[in-house]
Design a protein around this motif. Structure first.
Motif, PDB file in Angstrom:
ATOM      1  N   THR A  92       0.816  -1.221   0.000  1.00  0.00           N
ATOM      2  CA  THR A  92       0.000   0.000   0.000  1.00  0.00           C
ATOM      3  C   THR A  92       0.849   1.270   0.000  1.00  0.00           C
ATOM      4  OG1 THR A  92      -0.158  -0.143   2.403  1.00  0.00           O
ATOM      5  CG2 THR A  92      -1.992  -1.057   1.145  1.00  0.00           C
ATOM      6  N   TRP A  99       1.128   5.613   1.103  1.00  0.00           N
ATOM      7  CA  TRP A  99       1.055   6.290   2.402  1.00  0.00           C
ATOM      8  C   TRP A  99      -0.160   7.190   2.575  1.00  0.00           C
ATOM      9  CZ3 TRP A  99       0.940  11.024   0.402  1.00  0.00           C
ATOM     10  CH2 TRP A  99       1.749  11.328  -0.689  1.00  0.00           C
ATOM     11  N   LYS A 157       2.615  -5.099   3.166  1.00  0.00           N
ATOM     12  CA  LYS A 157       3.730  -4.154   3.341  1.00  0.00           C
ATOM     13  C   LYS A 157       3.185  -2.732   3.195  1.00  0.00           C
ATOM     14  CE  LYS A 157       6.772  -1.986   1.025  1.00  0.00           C
ATOM     15  NZ  LYS A 157       6.839  -0.766   1.875  1.00  0.00           N
ATOM     16  N   GLU A 165       6.728   2.903   3.892  1.00  0.00           N
ATOM     17  CA  GLU A 165       7.693   3.283   4.929  1.00  0.00           C
ATOM     18  C   GLU A 165       7.382   4.670   5.489  1.00  0.00           C
ATOM     19  OE1 GLU A 165       8.106   2.914   1.748  1.00  0.00           O
ATOM     20  OE2 GLU A 165       9.665   4.195   0.877  1.00  0.00           O
ATOM     21  N   SER A 221       2.567   4.277  -7.156  1.00  0.00           N
ATOM     22  CA  SER A 221       2.818   5.052  -8.375  1.00  0.00           C
ATOM     23  C   SER A 221       2.933   4.134  -9.593  1.00  0.00           C
ATOM     24  CB  SER A 221       4.122   5.830  -8.205  1.00  0.00           C
ATOM     25  OG  SER A 221       5.176   4.918  -8.006  1.00  0.00           O
ATOM     26  N   GLU A 231       7.424  -1.815 -12.160  1.00  0.00           N
ATOM     27  CA  GLU A 231       8.479  -2.713 -11.641  1.00  0.00           C
ATOM     28  C   GLU A 231       7.872  -3.954 -10.991  1.00  0.00           C
ATOM     29  OE1 GLU A 231      11.712  -1.626  -8.832  1.00  0.00           O
ATOM     30  OE2 GLU A 231      11.557   0.333  -9.800  1.00  0.00           O
ATOM     31  N   LEU A 246      -2.997   2.458  -9.557  1.00  0.00           N
ATOM     32  CA  LEU A 246      -1.892   3.411  -9.715  1.00  0.00           C
ATOM     33  C   LEU A 246      -2.401   4.848  -9.715  1.00  0.00           C
ATOM     34  CD1 LEU A 246      -0.005   1.275 -12.374  1.00  0.00           C
ATOM     35  CD2 LEU A 246       0.183   1.191  -9.875  1.00  0.00           C
ATOM     36  N   GLY A 247      -1.643   5.725 -10.284  1.00  0.00           N
ATOM     37  CA  GLY A 247      -1.971   7.147 -10.189  1.00  0.00           C
ATOM     38  C   GLY A 247      -2.936   7.623 -11.245  1.00  0.00           C
ATOM     39  N   GLU A 253       1.516  13.341 -12.758  1.00  0.00           N
ATOM     40  CA  GLU A 253       0.792  13.384 -11.492  1.00  0.00           C
ATOM     41  C   GLU A 253       1.621  14.173 -10.472  1.00  0.00           C
ATOM     42  OE1 GLU A 253       0.585   9.724  -9.158  1.00  0.00           O
ATOM     43  OE2 GLU A 253      -1.527  10.135  -8.796  1.00  0.00           O
TER      44      GLU A 253
HETATM   45  P1  NAD Z   1       5.146   4.338  -4.420  1.00  0.00           P
HETATM   46  O1  NAD Z   1       4.908   3.695  -5.726  1.00  0.00           O
HETATM   47  O2  NAD Z   1       6.390   5.112  -4.215  1.00  0.00           O
HETATM   48  O3  NAD Z   1       5.114   3.250  -3.256  1.00  0.00           O
HETATM   49  C1  NAD Z   1       4.021   2.387  -3.053  1.00  0.00           C
HETATM   50  C2  NAD Z   1       4.447   1.204  -2.204  1.00  0.00           C
HETATM   51  O4  NAD Z   1       5.373   0.409  -2.933  1.00  0.00           O
HETATM   52  C3  NAD Z   1       5.149   1.578  -0.904  1.00  0.00           C
HETATM   53  O5  NAD Z   1       4.743   0.678   0.106  1.00  0.00           O
HETATM   54  C4  NAD Z   1       6.614   1.363  -1.260  1.00  0.00           C
HETATM   55  O6  NAD Z   1       7.459   1.121  -0.156  1.00  0.00           O
HETATM   56  C5  NAD Z   1       6.523   0.148  -2.145  1.00  0.00           C
HETATM   57  N1  NAD Z   1       7.653  -0.060  -3.053  1.00  0.00           N
HETATM   58  C6  NAD Z   1       8.559   0.842  -3.496  1.00  0.00           C
HETATM   59  N2  NAD Z   1       9.406   0.262  -4.373  1.00  0.00           N
HETATM   60  C7  NAD Z   1       9.017  -1.035  -4.488  1.00  0.00           C
HETATM   61  C8  NAD Z   1       9.492  -2.140  -5.263  1.00  0.00           C
HETATM   62  N3  NAD Z   1      10.510  -2.032  -6.102  1.00  0.00           N
HETATM   63  N4  NAD Z   1       8.845  -3.328  -5.144  1.00  0.00           N
HETATM   64  C9  NAD Z   1       7.762  -3.452  -4.324  1.00  0.00           C
HETATM   65  N5  NAD Z   1       7.295  -2.446  -3.574  1.00  0.00           N
HETATM   66  C10 NAD Z   1       7.904  -1.238  -3.650  1.00  0.00           C
HETATM   67  O7  NAD Z   1       3.853   5.241  -4.153  1.00  0.00           O
HETATM   68  P2  NAD Z   1       3.599   6.237  -2.965  1.00  0.00           P
HETATM   69  O8  NAD Z   1       4.462   7.443  -3.149  1.00  0.00           O
HETATM   70  O9  NAD Z   1       3.655   5.495  -1.676  1.00  0.00           O
HETATM   71  O10 NAD Z   1       2.052   6.616  -3.204  1.00  0.00           O
HETATM   72  C11 NAD Z   1       1.635   7.578  -4.089  1.00  0.00           C
HETATM   73  C12 NAD Z   1       1.124   6.942  -5.358  1.00  0.00           C
HETATM   74  O11 NAD Z   1       0.094   6.000  -5.066  1.00  0.00           O
HETATM   75  C13 NAD Z   1       0.491   7.933  -6.312  1.00  0.00           C
HETATM   76  O12 NAD Z   1       0.936   7.683  -7.619  1.00  0.00           O
HETATM   77  C14 NAD Z   1      -0.992   7.647  -6.196  1.00  0.00           C
HETATM   78  O13 NAD Z   1      -1.753   8.025  -7.294  1.00  0.00           O
HETATM   79  C15 NAD Z   1      -1.006   6.188  -5.957  1.00  0.00           C
HETATM   80  N6  NAD Z   1      -2.287   5.774  -5.345  1.00  0.00           N
HETATM   81  C16 NAD Z   1      -3.196   5.086  -6.116  1.00  0.00           C
HETATM   82  C17 NAD Z   1      -4.427   4.721  -5.570  1.00  0.00           C
HETATM   83  C18 NAD Z   1      -5.459   3.959  -6.374  1.00  0.00           C
HETATM   84  O14 NAD Z   1      -6.354   3.371  -5.783  1.00  0.00           O
HETATM   85  N7  NAD Z   1      -5.400   3.943  -7.689  1.00  0.00           N
HETATM   86  C19 NAD Z   1      -4.719   5.046  -4.252  1.00  0.00           C
HETATM   87  C20 NAD Z   1      -3.773   5.738  -3.504  1.00  0.00           C
HETATM   88  C21 NAD Z   1      -2.550   6.091  -4.063  1.00  0.00           C
END
Ligand code: NAD
Length: 492
Positions: free
Chosen positions: A150, A152, A176, A179, A228, A234, A250-251, A384
Motif C-alpha cells: 500500500t 502512504w 507491506k 515506509e 505510483s 516494476e 496506480l496514479g 501526477e
Molecule cells: P510508491 O509507488 O512510491 O510506493 C508504493 C508502495 O510500494 C510503498 O509501500 C513502497 O514502499 C513500495 N515499493 C517501493 N518500491 C518497491 C518495489 N521495487 N517493489 C515493491 N514495492 C515497492 O507510491 P507512494 O508514493 O507510496 O504513493 C503515491 C502513489 O500512489 C500515487 O501515484 C498515487 O496516485 C497512488 N495511489 C493510487 C491509488 C489507487 O487506488 N489507484 C490510491 C492511492 C494512491
C-alpha cells in the motif's frame, strides 16, 4: 523520552526484524520523529510468507465462510470502536486531517462488513453440457498467499480495499505498508488478533523498496499493489517473470469537466473537493479542471477566492481543512512541480509555494495552488503531482473537452458537471476512465467497483468485482456414463 515503537507482525506475534534495524516515523506537522518502526529484511519477509503459507494450508483454507464472516464482522466492530484513536494515529503519521481519517476508519470497517457478507456466498455453478451423463461444475477457490502493498496516503482505507476481499475469499496475506506511514497497519494487527484471526492469516512486514522487492520476489501467489505507475511497472515486471497475477491501483491525472450549464457553485465545490481535499494527495485528484469558455473567468475568480480561504493547520484540529504534504520527499516533489509549471508559462492565480505563516512553518505545508491557461501538453497537465495544485484548462466544445480529457497516459477518474442529460450520456460513454462522476466528485462507495484503465492500472477493488481478484475458478467434469470411450477421439 522514548518514542512509541511499532514491531513487525509475523505468525500472530509482534516481533523485531532479524537485523534489529528500526526506522523513524516522522510527523509531517512538526517534521519530528514521533515513533520508530521495525524494518523487515529478506529473512523476515520469507518468515512472513512461510507463516502465511502454513496458516493457509493448515487452517484458513479449511474454514467455512460463516467462520470467516464472523471474524471479519468482529474486526469491523473493533475498528469502529477504535476509529478515534486510529484516526488520530494516521493523521499524526501522514498529516491528513482528522475530519477525513476518522471517517475513513469507519469506511474501512464498512468494507470488512461488506465483504464478510460474501464469505459464505462464494457460489460455484453447475454447467449443463451436451452429454447428459457428464456432470460439470465450477467452484471458486482462494489463490493462497497474497502480497498486499500500500501507499502512504490512506493506509487503512487502501488496506481494507485489498484485505477485506482477500480474507473473505479464504486467502492469507503478507502486508507491506509504506515506509512513510506504517503505524496504523501494525496497530490494526492488534485488532485482528483481538478479533481472533488465527496466527499467520495476516502478517505485516515494514520497510521501503527492498522489503517490497523481497515480498514480490518471494513464494507468493498474487500481488495487489497501490502506488505510483513507475513502481507499479516494476512490480508487474517481477510478478510477470514469475507468472504471478497482479492487481494494480496506480496514479492519475484526472479531468474534472465543467460545462456552462452546470450549477455554478456546486461545480466550484466539486472542483475544490477534487484537488484540495486530502491536500490533493489522492489518486483520483481532479488535477485538470476543464472549464467551458463561457464561465471560465468567473470560475477562476471564484476558485481563487475559495482556495485562499481554505484553513490550513494542525491535522488533528477538527476545524482544519487542509493538512500537510505527507512526507519530505512528497513536499519537495510538489514544490518542484509548481516551479516547473511557472517556468513552462502556466499563469499562477493563487498559491505557488510552501505555506509558512505562523505554526505552518514547522510542517510540510503547501499553499492551495491554482494555475490557469494551462495547455494540456505542459508537464503540469501530464504528470501526477499528488498535491494541492490545480491546472485550469479552458475549452469551447464538448468534442474538444473529450479530446483533452482523454489525452493523458492515465485513466483513473473523470468528473462531468452539466444538467444536460444527452451530453451526460455521450460524455460518460466517451471518457476513458475507470470511474466517472456526474455532478459529484471524489465520492466512493464500497459497493461500487473501482480501478483504472491505461497507466492507472488494472483489476478492480471494491464491489463484487473485487472478489475475482482473489479467486481462481476450478472446473470439475465427472463422467458417470459407465461407457468405455475411444482414447484417440476428442471427447465432446
Ligand atoms: P510508491 O509507488 O512510491 O510506493 C508504493 C508502495 O510500494 C510503498 O509501500 C513502497 O514502499 C513500495 N515499493 C517501493 N518500491 C518497491 C518495489 N521495487 N517493489 C515493491 N514495492 C515497492 O507510491 P507512494 O508514493 O507510496 O504513493 C503515491 C502513489 O500512489 C500515487 O501515484 C498515487 O496516485 C497512488 N495511489 C493510487 C491509488 C489507487 O487506488 N489507484 C490510491 C492511492 C494512491
Amino acid at each position: 523520552m522514548s518514542l512509541p515503537h511499532f514491531p513487525l507482525f509475523i505468525d500472530g506475534r509482534f516481533v523485531e526484524g532479524a537485523t534489529g534495524n528500526r526506522f523513524e516515523a516522522i510527523n509531517p506537522y512538526n517534521r519530528l520523529p514521533w515513533a520508530t518502526v521495525a524494518e523487515a529484511g529478506d529473512e523476515d519477509v520469507a518468515a512472513a510468507i512461510s507463516a502465511a503459507r502454513h496458516a493457509f494450508e493448515t487452517t484458513w483454507r479449511k474454514t467455512n465462510g460463516l467462520q470467516r464472516s464472523r471474524l471479519m464482522h468482529k474486526l469491523a466492530d473493533l475498528l469502529e470502536a477504535d476509529a478515534g484513536r486510529m484516526g488520530h494515529m494516521e493523521s499524526t503519521d501522514n498529516g491528513k486531517v482528522i475530519r477525513e481519517t476518522r471517517p475513513q476508519m469507519m469506511f474501512a470497517a464498512r468494507a470488512y462488513r461488506f465483504f464478510a457478507g460474501y464469505a459464505d456466498k462464494l457460489w460455484g455453478s453447475q454447467i449443463p453440457l451436451d452429454k447428459r451423463d457428464v456432470f460439470d461444475y465450477a467452484s471458486q477457490e482462494p489463490l493462497g498467499v497474497v502480497a498486499l502493498i500500500t501507499a502512504w496516503n490512506s493506509p487503512m482505507g487502501l488496506l481494507a480495499n485489498k484485505l477485506a476481499p482477500a480474507l473473505a475469499t479464504g486467502n492469507c496475506v503478507v502486508i507491506k505498508p509504506s515506509e512513510h506511514a506504517s503505524a496504523t497497519t501494525i496497530e490494526f494487527c492488534r485488532l485482528a488478533q483481538a478479533a481472533g484471526f488465527p496466527p499467520g492469516v495476516i502478517n505485516v512486514v515494514c520497510g521501503a523498496a527492498q522489503t517490497g522487492r523481497a515480498l514480490v520476489g518471494g513464494a507468493i501467489d498474487k500481488v495487489s499493489f497501490t502506488g505510483s505507475a513507475g513502481i507499479g511497472r516494476e512490480v508487474a515486471m517481477e510478478a510477470g517473470r514469475r507468472l504471478v497475477p497482479v492487481t494494480l491501483e496506480l496514479g492519475g491525472k484526472s479531468p474534472n469537466i465543467v460545462f456552462d450549464d452546470a450549477h455554478f457553485e456546486r461545480s466550484a465545490s466539486g472542483a475544490l473537493a477534487g484537488i484540495f481535499a486530502a491536500t490533493g494527495q489522492t489518486c483520483v485528484a481532479g488535477s485538470r479542471l476543464l472549464v467551458q469558455r463561457g464561465i471560465h473567468a468567473r470560475m477562476v475568480e471564484r476558485l481563487a477566492e475559495r482556495a485562499r480561504a481554505i484553513r490550513l493547520g494542525d491535522p488533528l484540529e477538527e476545524s482544519t481543512e487542509m493538512g500537510t504534504a505527507a512526507n519530505e520527499p512528497q513536499f519537495r516533489r510538489i514544490l518542484e512541480a509548481i516551479s516547473q509549471a511557472r517556468a513552462d508559462g502556466a499563469r499562477l492565480v493563487t498559491g505557488g509555494g510552501a505555506a509558512t505563516e505562523g505554526d505552518l512553518a514547522g510542517g510540510y505545508f503547501v499553499q492551495p495552488t491554482i494555475f490557469d491557461q494551462v495547455s494540456n501538453g505542459m508537464r503540469i497537465a501530464r504528470e501526477e503531482v499528488f498535491g494541492p495544485v490545480l491546472s485550469i484548462i479552458p475549452f469551447d466544445t464538448e468534442e474538444e473537452a473529450v479530446a483533452i480529457a482523454n489525452d493523458t497516459p492515465y485513466g483513473l477518474a473523470a468528473g462531468i458537471w452539466t444538467n444536460d442529460l444527452a451530453r451526460t450520456l455521450r460524455m460518460t460513454r466517451e471518457l476513458r476512465a475507470g470511474q466517472v462522476w456526474v455532478n459529484t466528485y471524489r465520492s466512493l462507495a464500497v459497493q461500487a467497483p473501482f480501478g483504472g484503465v491505461k497507466e492507472s492500472g488494472y483489476g478492480r477493488e471494491k464491489g463484487e468485482a473485487a472478489l475475482n481478484e482473489y479467486l481462481a475458478t476450478k472446473n470439475v467434469m465427472i463422467d458417470f456414463s459407465e461407457q468405455d470411450a475411444d482414447p484417440f477421439a476428442v471427447k465432446t
